[in-house]
Design an enzyme around this catalytic site. Structure first.
Site, PDB file in Angstrom:
ATOM      1  N   LYS A   1       0.853  -1.199   0.000  1.00 51.13           N
ATOM      2  CA  LYS A   1       0.000   0.000   0.000  1.00 51.13           C
ATOM      3  C   LYS A   1       0.883   1.241   0.000  1.00 51.13           C
ATOM      4  O   LYS A   1       1.840   1.319   0.769  1.00 51.13           O
ATOM      5  CB  LYS A   1      -0.893  -0.048   1.243  1.00 51.13           C
ATOM      6  CG  LYS A   1      -1.948   1.048   1.325  1.00 51.13           C
ATOM      7  CD  LYS A   1      -2.833   0.825   2.555  1.00 51.13           C
ATOM      8  CE  LYS A   1      -3.961   1.832   2.671  1.00 51.13           C
ATOM      9  NZ  LYS A   1      -4.853   1.555   3.815  1.00 51.13           N
TER      10      LYS A   1
ATOM     11  N   SER B   1      -9.695   1.510   3.192  1.00 48.55           N
ATOM     12  CA  SER B   1      -8.916   2.329   2.270  1.00 48.55           C
ATOM     13  C   SER B   1      -7.946   1.524   1.407  1.00 48.55           C
ATOM     14  O   SER B   1      -7.461   2.029   0.383  1.00 48.55           O
ATOM     15  CB  SER B   1      -8.113   3.379   3.046  1.00 48.55           C
ATOM     16  OG  SER B   1      -7.200   2.751   3.921  1.00 48.55           O
TER      17      SER B   1
ATOM     18  N   SER C   1      -9.829  -0.800   7.253  1.00 49.50           N
ATOM     19  CA  SER C   1      -9.252  -0.587   5.916  1.00 49.50           C
ATOM     20  C   SER C   1      -8.572  -1.791   5.287  1.00 49.50           C
ATOM     21  O   SER C   1      -8.259  -1.765   4.098  1.00 49.50           O
ATOM     22  CB  SER C   1      -8.265   0.585   5.946  1.00 49.50           C
ATOM     23  OG  SER C   1      -8.957   1.804   6.011  1.00 49.50           O
TER      24      SER C   1
END
Lengths: 66, 472
Positions: free
Chosen positions: B81, B156, B180
């Protein structure tokens, strides 16, 4: 009770350089009222031993004792 | 043949590479090819690092050829990420503001991955500053759900979710502050593990909320999550909230049977607050657990609403503290929806914040005692709905239209406040063919036990991980 719009505009101006639009102010006020409402309910339930690092202490205790 | 490699779980790739049956370079080429083909269509990546990935893969192959230990993740293609620092590359955090902020060194978790032989393919897309549960991103493109590209991935860590679901990465690193990791895992149909707070270092990672943030894996199987965790977990002096002591032995515990496992079914926590087909799918998991010999009983979670409110006070205050400078100086460079979420935290009082923190310790101790003193794991839905349309801000829930953002975090955020582990895993499909996700939560440091339980459910066929059919 939510913060009155006039007060919200006064608070926003120095932080954001503008009073923001009424819809944004209302949204901020609603969220802050939620935080305040939570605070009113949890405050009487906190024990004298409750402290901000209590959660970290709990994790350390579980780690040590299983 | 090349594309077939991308169907292999990470653990299988590592086994083959370690034995010399598969070259890490071939695996990297296969996954990179797929990422280059599918990534732009699903807005999966912010940056692919083909050169760096192939260099790492060749180093693994050389180690194997020289009969040196290439590490437990030998040749496993991984996505990270893009809020995790990788030396020499920008860490954008999905923002315009940090588009050109080049990391000077690898984050400790990246160092761990590299040392274990993982091949890092690049940086994955995310909701701006990880502050949103849908996977929208105005700067790098909205992340698309591979089961239906008109639907959100969840966020997210949306790029992490769709990368794993489509075989663009064998596993991916995500972060989880309110769900997330677990939300995109649930909506994309993969396994996502939010570890115990402090078990995995978050040094070198852009924070959302220091006291709630966790870093963890998304993968096709629980075994892959366990393998990733066996490398990621461990004390890090660079992270102030890192816990000391030996990490759990994730791989050793995978064979633990379900018989005798005490499972709390948190029916009242999720059933009426979820779409009927979601609740029914979780009921089937509870039944499968009972049939496998687990002792399943109903469990209540105390003071959920109050804990959720206190959680909000913590999260919005800390997010506002981190972003205050840019909110004051560069508000126009934020996604307006993210900016709207940051602003209120600037007005939470110091006493409100501290009372929330005081409450957290007492509430978590109570949950540890009253819930996890009785059961080893708690079962609920991970998200109350399946992936909603990208274009919609509201979604139906039992006949009512509710805000998507609130719905998506409604069953996950409490467990960040608690601090224990939670694993989201796929438990079937909706009538529209979209994945449904459940989650198991546990006491702090029971991570390995939860992953072992999901692993057993996979072996029984009650949980059926599969790649999304997205090819175009």
């Amino acid at each position: 009770m939510p913060i009155p719009d006039e007060e919200m505009a006064r608070l926003c101006r120095p932080v954001f350089g503008e009073a923001l639009d009424p819809k944004t102010r209302a949204s901020i006020a609603a969220q802050l009222e939620g935080v305040a409402a939570t605070n009113r309910v949890l405050l009487p339930r906190l024990t004298l031993q409750a402290e901000p690092e209590g959660h970290a202490a709990l994790l350390r205790r579980v780690r040590r004792d299983g | 043949m090349t594309d077939d490699l991308t169907r292999l779980p990470g653990a299988e790739i590592a086994r083959k590479v370690r034995k010399g049956e598969l070259s890490a370079a071939a695996a990297a080429e296969a996954f990179l090819g797929r990422a280059e083909r599918l990534g732009p269509k699903l807005n999966t990546w912010i940056r692919l690092d083909r050169e760096g990935a192939l260099r790492a893969a060749r180093a693994v192959d050389e180690a194997v050829a020289a009969r040196k230990d290439p590490g437990p993740l030998a040749g496993v293609p991984v996505g990270v990420k893009d809020l995790v620092d990788m030396a020499g590359l920008p860490t954008t955090a999905g923002s315009k503001i940090d588009r050109d902020r080049i990391a000077r060194e690898d984050a400790p978790i990246v160092r761990r991955l590299r040392a274990a032989g993982a091949v890092i393919l690049g940086k994955l897309n995310l909701h701006e500053y990880a502050y949103g549960p849908t996977g929208h991103n105005i700067h790098y493109g909205d992340m698309k759900n591979p089961w239906n590209p008109a639907r959100v991935t969840g966020g997210s860590s949306g790029g992490s979710g769709n990368a794993v679901a489509t075989g663009q990465a064998a596993f991916a690193i995500g972060s989880d502050t309110g769900g997330s990791i677990r939300i995109p895992a649930s909506l994309c149909g993969v396994v996502g593990h939010k570890p115990t707070f402090g078990l995995v270092s978050k040094a070198g990672c852009v924070p959302l909320s220091w006291s709630l943030d966790t870093m963890g894996p998304l993968a096709l199987t629980a075994e892959d999550c366990a393998l990733a965790m066996s490398v990621l977990a461990g004390h890090d002096p660079e992270d102030p909230s890192s816990v000391s002591g030996e990490p759990p032995r994730f791989m050793d515990g995978l064979g633990a049977p379900l018989r005798g496992l005490r499972v709390g079914h948190a029916r009242r926590y999720y059933a009426d607050r979820s779409e009927p087909e979601v609740a029914e799918a979780v009921e089937r998991v509870a039944k499968a657990l009972a049939e496998a010999g687990a002792r399943v009983e109903e469990v209540e979670i105390p003071d959920q609403e109050l804990a959720t409110g206190a959680n909000t006070a913590l999260m919005i205050s800390e997010a506002a503290a981190f972003h205050e400078k840019n909110v004051r100086e560069r508000p126009g460079d934020f996604d307006p929806r993210v900016l709207d979420r940051i602003r209120p935290g600037l007005f939470v009082t110091a006493t409100e914040y501290l009372q929330a923190r005081r409450f957290r310790g007492e509430w978590a101790a109570r949950v540890a005692r009253e819930v996890f003193g009785r059961v080893d794991a708690l079962l609920s839905a991970a998200t109350p709905i399946t992936a909603p349309p990208i274009a919609e801000d509201t979604a139906p829930l039992r006949g009512r239209k509710l805000a998507v953002r609130g719905l998506l975090v409604s069953l996950t955020r409490l467990w960040n406040f608690f601090g224990g582990p939670s694993v989201a895993f796929p438990v079937g499909s909706s009538q529209e063919g979209l994945p449904i996700g459940a989650q198991l939560m546990g006491a702090p440091f029971s991570d390995a036990r939860l992953l072992a339980a999901v692993h057993q459910l996979e072996r029984m066929g009650a949980v059926a991980p599969r790649r999304a059919p997205f090819e175009e």
